[in-house]
Design an enzyme around this catalytic site. Structure first.
Site, PDB file in Angstrom:
ATOM      1  N   GLY A 187       0.852  -1.184   0.000  1.00 16.78           N
ATOM      2  CA  GLY A 187       0.000   0.000   0.000  1.00 16.78           C
ATOM      3  C   GLY A 187       0.885   1.231   0.000  1.00 16.78           C
ATOM      4  O   GLY A 187       2.033   1.182   0.457  1.00 16.78           O
ATOM      5  N   THR A 188       0.360   2.312  -0.507  1.00 15.63           N
ATOM      6  CA  THR A 188       1.235   3.472  -0.671  1.00 15.63           C
ATOM      7  C   THR A 188       0.815   4.657   0.198  1.00 15.63           C
ATOM      8  O   THR A 188       1.042   4.638   1.392  1.00 15.63           O
ATOM      9  CB  THR A 188       1.340   3.860  -2.159  1.00 15.63           C
ATOM     10  OG1 THR A 188       0.028   3.887  -2.737  1.00 15.63           O
ATOM     11  CG2 THR A 188       2.153   2.836  -2.917  1.00 15.63           C
TER      12      THR A 188
END
Length: 281
Positions: free
Chosen positions: A53-54
């Site tokens: 996830g960013t």
């Protein structure tokens, strides 16, 4: 700890033994292998590719705090998922946004939710926001072995402090180091750009609506510069997750509300591709 007493209908002795109000301490004593940081990984050659996830962003306003995240997960140079959820309620007055190895991050959030619920049931009261932030720090520190192997989890924790009557934001590093952020914060691969955008757009007197718009603007800027961050996808109708925590508790903005913010920003960017100036939120 499974129902080795299913036939009798009695709980195992572990559940009836007095101990700490911490669910993590309970697992550590009776089934430590269930804790993410206690697991051992098989030897691998090269880099272990796993979905990540960013970008997560947060900002406070006079009545609370907004926590938001983009929807993209990546695996190396590939998009592994376009509509992943990265922002979760921790309890009634707090939330966690996750960046890092997606599977471990989601598992950590679920364990954190159980930790807070367990404490409340055992003690008959809730932890302070400071206490919740410290518990999450301990959990991240427990994952240090995995982080050293490239499976790090780096969240942002935000919530309404019922004692101080204001929204607060806490950021973490991979070792569990905790810092309180004042005004706004960002983490993840696009955090440099998101934080830069918020630095120009943020004001202490923003309304809840303006703050929600500012964090989506920041995610838009992060997606513009960082390929691992996904901006609002108008074609697929995939929009950032935007949550608000106030004295009334946690709420997630509806898809209609976020889509309206995203579409308004998109229309403005057709005229100003680089986004608004600080005075033109």
């Amino acid at each position: 700890m499974e129902a080795n007493s299913r036939s009798t209908g009695r709980l195992p002795a572990a559940f009836l033994t007095p101990g700490s109000a911490s669910f993590m301490d309970f697992l550590s004593e009776h089934q430590p292998e269930l804790l993410p940081g206690k697991r051992s990984l098989p030897p691998v050659q090269g880099v272990l590719e796993a979905p990540h996830g960013t970008t997560i962003v947060a900002a406070t306003f006079p009545g609370g705090v907004v926590l938001a995240g983009d929807r993209r997960a990546t695996m190396g140079n590939l998009i592994s998922q376009r509509d992943v959820e990265k922002v979760f309620p921790a309890d009634e007055y707090s939330a966690v946004g996750i960046a890092g190895t997606l599977g471990f991050a989601v598992e950590m959030v679920k364990l954190f939710q159980l930790e807070l619920e367990h404490f409340e049931k055992v003690e008959g009261t809730t932890l302070s926001l400071e206490g919740k932030a410290n518990r999450l720090s301990t959990m991240i520190r427990g994952n240090l072995g995995m982080a050293m192997q490239g499976l790090a989890v780096v969240p942002i924790f935000a919530g309404w402090d019922v004692d101080r009557e204001k929204g607060r934001i806490f950021s973490y590093d991979v070792t569990g180091g905790r810092s309180e952020e004042h005004g706004f914060a960002a983490t993840g691969s696009g955090s440099l750009f998101a934080r830069g955008a918020l630095k120009k757009l943020y004001r202490e007197d923003l309304t809840e609506s303006d703050t929600a718009t500012a964090v989506v603007q920041a995610l838009y800027d992060a997606a513009d510069e960082d390929s691992a961050t996904g901006g609002p996808d108008l074609g697929r109708r995939i929009y950032p997750i935007v949550t608000v925590i106030t004295e009334d508790g946690f709420k997630r903005l509806t898809e209609a509300e976020v889509s309206e913010i995203a579409r308004t920003i998109h229309e403005r960017r057709l005229e100003q591709p680089d986004g608004p100036r600080a005075s033109l939120l």
